[in-house]
Write a protein that holds these residues in place. Structure first.
Motif, PDB file in Angstrom:
ATOM      1  N   THR A 166     -10.260  34.724   8.208  1.00 46.13           N
ATOM      2  CA  THR A 166     -10.234  35.812   7.223  1.00 46.13           C
ATOM      3  C   THR A 166     -11.141  35.425   6.050  1.00 46.13           C
ATOM      4  OG1 THR A 166      -8.179  34.851   6.350  1.00 46.13           O
ATOM      5  CG2 THR A 166      -7.973  36.677   7.910  1.00 46.13           C
ATOM      6  N   ASP A 167     -10.569  34.815   5.004  1.00 49.95           N
ATOM      7  CA  ASP A 167     -11.403  34.439   3.860  1.00 49.95           C
ATOM      8  C   ASP A 167     -11.833  32.979   3.895  1.00 49.95           C
ATOM      9  OD1 ASP A 167      -8.794  33.617   3.493  1.00 49.95           O
ATOM     10  OD2 ASP A 167      -8.898  33.706   1.315  1.00 49.95           O
ATOM     11  N   VAL A 168     -11.244  32.176   4.800  1.00 49.69           N
ATOM     12  CA  VAL A 168     -11.583  30.755   4.917  1.00 49.69           C
ATOM     13  C   VAL A 168     -12.383  30.545   6.194  1.00 49.69           C
ATOM     14  CG1 VAL A 168     -10.685  28.401   5.047  1.00 49.69           C
ATOM     15  CG2 VAL A 168      -9.467  30.120   3.694  1.00 49.69           C
ATOM     16  N   LEU A 169     -13.531  29.879   6.067  1.00 46.33           N
ATOM     17  CA  LEU A 169     -14.421  29.704   7.212  1.00 46.33           C
ATOM     18  C   LEU A 169     -14.349  28.285   7.770  1.00 46.33           C
ATOM     19  CD1 LEU A 169     -17.623  31.531   5.909  1.00 46.33           C
ATOM     20  CD2 LEU A 169     -15.852  32.435   7.437  1.00 46.33           C
ATOM     21  N   PRO A 170     -14.178  28.127   9.090  1.00 43.73           N
ATOM     22  CA  PRO A 170     -14.239  26.797   9.702  1.00 43.73           C
ATOM     23  C   PRO A 170     -15.691  26.357   9.844  1.00 43.73           C
ATOM     24  CG  PRO A 170     -13.879  28.447  11.398  1.00 43.73           C
ATOM     25  CD  PRO A 170     -13.889  29.182  10.079  1.00 43.73           C
ATOM     26  N   LEU A 171     -16.015  25.172   9.373  1.00 36.58           N
ATOM     27  CA  LEU A 171     -17.391  24.684   9.401  1.00 36.58           C
ATOM     28  C   LEU A 171     -17.601  23.565  10.419  1.00 36.58           C
ATOM     29  CD1 LEU A 171     -18.115  24.549   5.557  1.00 36.58           C
ATOM     30  CD2 LEU A 171     -18.526  26.436   7.147  1.00 36.58           C
ATOM     31  N   ARG A 172     -16.525  22.940  10.879  1.00 35.42           N
ATOM     32  CA  ARG A 172     -16.637  21.837  11.817  1.00 35.42           C
ATOM     33  C   ARG A 172     -16.014  22.236  13.158  1.00 35.42           C
ATOM     34  NH1 ARG A 172     -19.664  20.743   8.559  1.00 35.42           N
ATOM     35  NH2 ARG A 172     -19.678  19.054   7.009  1.00 35.42           N
ATOM     36  N   ILE A 173     -16.484  21.581  14.226  1.00 38.48           N
ATOM     37  CA  ILE A 173     -16.005  21.921  15.559  1.00 38.48           C
ATOM     38  C   ILE A 173     -14.496  21.739  15.671  1.00 38.48           C
ATOM     39  CG2 ILE A 173     -16.067  21.242  17.990  1.00 38.48           C
ATOM     40  CD1 ILE A 173     -18.442  22.907  17.135  1.00 38.48           C
ATOM     41  N   TRP A 174     -13.954  20.639  15.108  1.00 37.35           N
ATOM     42  CA  TRP A 174     -12.517  20.407  15.225  1.00 37.35           C
ATOM     43  C   TRP A 174     -11.734  21.551  14.600  1.00 37.35           C
ATOM     44  CZ3 TRP A 174      -8.860  20.514  11.540  1.00 37.35           C
ATOM     45  CH2 TRP A 174      -9.241  20.318  10.205  1.00 37.35           C
ATOM     46  N   ALA A 175     -12.224  22.071  13.462  1.00 36.36           N
ATOM     47  CA  ALA A 175     -11.539  23.172  12.784  1.00 36.36           C
ATOM     48  C   ALA A 175     -11.597  24.448  13.621  1.00 36.36           C
ATOM     49  CB  ALA A 175     -12.156  23.400  11.410  1.00 36.36           C
ATOM     50  N   LYS A 176     -12.743  24.704  14.230  1.00 38.37           N
ATOM     51  CA  LYS A 176     -12.884  25.900  15.065  1.00 38.37           C
ATOM     52  C   LYS A 176     -11.981  25.821  16.291  1.00 38.37           C
ATOM     53  CE  LYS A 176     -17.673  26.635  13.595  1.00 38.37           C
ATOM     54  NZ  LYS A 176     -19.097  26.685  13.986  1.00 38.37           N
ATOM     55  N   MET A 177     -11.948  24.660  16.938  1.00 42.58           N
ATOM     56  CA  MET A 177     -11.122  24.511  18.131  1.00 42.58           C
ATOM     57  C   MET A 177      -9.628  24.569  17.792  1.00 42.58           C
ATOM     58  SD  MET A 177     -13.190  24.341  20.685  1.00 42.58           S
ATOM     59  CE  MET A 177     -14.164  25.542  19.735  1.00 42.58           C
ATOM     60  N   THR A 178      -9.251  23.999  16.643  1.00 39.97           N
ATOM     61  CA  THR A 178      -7.850  24.044  16.220  1.00 39.97           C
ATOM     62  C   THR A 178      -7.432  25.474  15.903  1.00 39.97           C
ATOM     63  OG1 THR A 178      -8.074  21.824  15.276  1.00 39.97           O
ATOM     64  CG2 THR A 178      -6.147  23.104  14.606  1.00 39.97           C
ATOM     65  N   MET A 179      -8.313  26.211  15.239  1.00 38.27           N
ATOM     66  CA  MET A 179      -8.023  27.617  14.952  1.00 38.27           C
ATOM     67  C   MET A 179      -7.908  28.422  16.238  1.00 38.27           C
ATOM     68  SD  MET A 179     -10.335  28.548  11.609  1.00 38.27           S
ATOM     69  CE  MET A 179      -9.771  30.265  11.635  1.00 38.27           C
ATOM     70  N   MET A 180      -8.779  28.141  17.197  1.00 39.44           N
ATOM     71  CA  MET A 180      -8.740  28.854  18.472  1.00 39.44           C
ATOM     72  C   MET A 180      -7.429  28.581  19.203  1.00 39.44           C
ATOM     73  SD  MET A 180     -11.589  28.933  21.526  1.00 39.44           S
ATOM     74  CE  MET A 180     -11.315  27.225  22.056  1.00 39.44           C
ATOM     75  N   LEU A 181      -6.990  27.306  19.200  1.00 40.00           N
ATOM     76  CA  LEU A 181      -5.728  26.950  19.844  1.00 40.00           C
ATOM     77  C   LEU A 181      -4.560  27.638  19.161  1.00 40.00           C
ATOM     78  CD1 LEU A 181      -4.065  25.253  21.834  1.00 40.00           C
ATOM     79  CD2 LEU A 181      -4.135  23.382  20.161  1.00 40.00           C
ATOM     80  N   GLN A 182      -4.544  27.622  17.828  1.00 41.10           N
ATOM     81  CA  GLN A 182      -3.455  28.272  17.098  1.00 41.10           C
ATOM     82  C   GLN A 182      -3.404  29.764  17.391  1.00 41.10           C
ATOM     83  OE1 GLN A 182      -3.795  28.428  12.849  1.00 41.10           O
ATOM     84  NE2 GLN A 182      -1.673  29.047  12.564  1.00 41.10           N
ATOM     85  N   ALA A 183      -4.564  30.420  17.372  1.00 41.98           N
ATOM     86  CA  ALA A 183      -4.611  31.861  17.633  1.00 41.98           C
ATOM     87  C   ALA A 183      -4.122  32.175  19.043  1.00 41.98           C
ATOM     88  CB  ALA A 183      -6.036  32.383  17.431  1.00 41.98           C
ATOM     89  N   ALA A 184      -4.501  31.328  20.015  1.00 43.37           N
ATOM     90  CA  ALA A 184      -4.069  31.551  21.399  1.00 43.37           C
ATOM     91  C   ALA A 184      -2.554  31.429  21.523  1.00 43.37           C
ATOM     92  CB  ALA A 184      -4.764  30.564  22.326  1.00 43.37           C
TER      93      ALA A 184
END
Length: 202
Positions: A166-184
Motif C-alpha cells: 500500500t504505502d510501504v514499498l519493499p526494496l529487497r528480495i527478502w521483503a518482497k518474498m516475505t510479503m508474498m508469503l504473508q499475502a498467500a
C-alpha cells in the motif's frame, strides 16, 4: 511487546480442534521468552545486543510456529469437513489465526528491516529494506524519523488485507518474498473461512 502478549492470550480462546496440542506449551514458552526479553532490556531498544537479538528471534519463531499449527489445523478441518465446532467458534478462530498471522509477520519485518531495531537505532544500515512514506518525502517527518513497531504492524495488516503493498514499498528480495508469503497465507485463510461460513451459517 503488549501486542505480542495480547495476541498470545487470544490463542487460549481457540477451540480444541484448532489449538496446537498441548495447548499450553507454545503460549507458555512464548511468555517465558517475552519475560526474558524484558529482563534483558526493560526499556527502549536503542542499542544492539546479540542476546536481545537471539531472544527476540526466538519469540518471533515461537509465535509463528504456534500460529502455523493453528492455521494448518483450521484449513485441514475445513477442507476435509472434519471440523465440528459451531459456526461462530470457527469464525472467531479464523479471526484469531488471521490476526496472529498479521502480528507474526509484523515482527519479522520489525526484526529484519535494516538489521533490526538495535542496528536501526545505531544507523548501521544506510539503505532501507522497506521504504516508508516519511523516508521518501522529507516534508512529511523529521530528518531522523524512524519507524516504530506500530508502523510495521500497520504495514503487515494492510499487506494481509490488500494482498499487495500500500504505502510501504519493499526494496529487497527478502521483503518482497516475505510479503508474498504473508499475502498467500492471508488469502487462503480468508477464502477457506469465508467459504465455510457461507456454507454453514444459518
Amino acid at each position: 511487546m503488549g501486542v505480542v502478549v495480547a495476541t498470545l492470550a487470544l490463542q487460549l480462546a481457540l477451540p480444541g480442534e484448532v489449538a496446537v496440542r498441548p495447548w499450553w506449551l507454545l503460549p507458555s514458552l512464548s511468555a517465558l521468552l517475552v519475560g526474558a526479553l524484558l529482563l534483558v532490556n526493560p526499556g527502549k531498544m536503542d542499542h544492539f545486543s546479540a542476546v536481545e537479538r537471539v531472544i527476540s528471534l526466538l519469540v518471533v519463531a515461537a509465535v509463528t510456529l504456534l500460529n502455523a499449527g493453528s492455521a494448518g489445523q483450521l484449513v485441514y478441518g475445513i477442507a476435509t469437513g472434519t471440523l465440528t465446532a459451531a459456526a461462530g467458534a470457527v469464525l472467531i478462530s479464523g479471526g484469531i489465526v488471521y490476526w496472529t498471522n498479521v502480528v507474526a509477520f509484523s515482527l519479522w519485518y520489525w526484526e529484519f528491516d535494516r538489521g533490526g531495531p538495535g542496528r536501526r537505532a545505531l544507523g548501521h544500515h544506510v539503505f532501507p529494506d522497506l521504504q516508508f512514506p516519511q523516508m521518501a518525502d522529507p516534508d512529511l517527518a523529521d530528518q531522523d524519523w524512524e519507524p516504530s513497531y506500530l508502523d510495521y504492524l500497520y504495514f503487515s495488516f494492510t499487506n494481509a488485507a490488500a494482498f499487495s503493498p500500500t504505502d510501504v514499498l519493499p526494496l529487497r528480495i527478502w521483503a518482497k518474498m516475505t510479503m508474498m508469503l504473508q499475502a498467500a497465507i492471508s488469502l487462503v485463510l480468508a477464502l477457506m473461512v469465508v467459504a465455510w461460513a457461507i456454507n454453514n451459517l444459518k
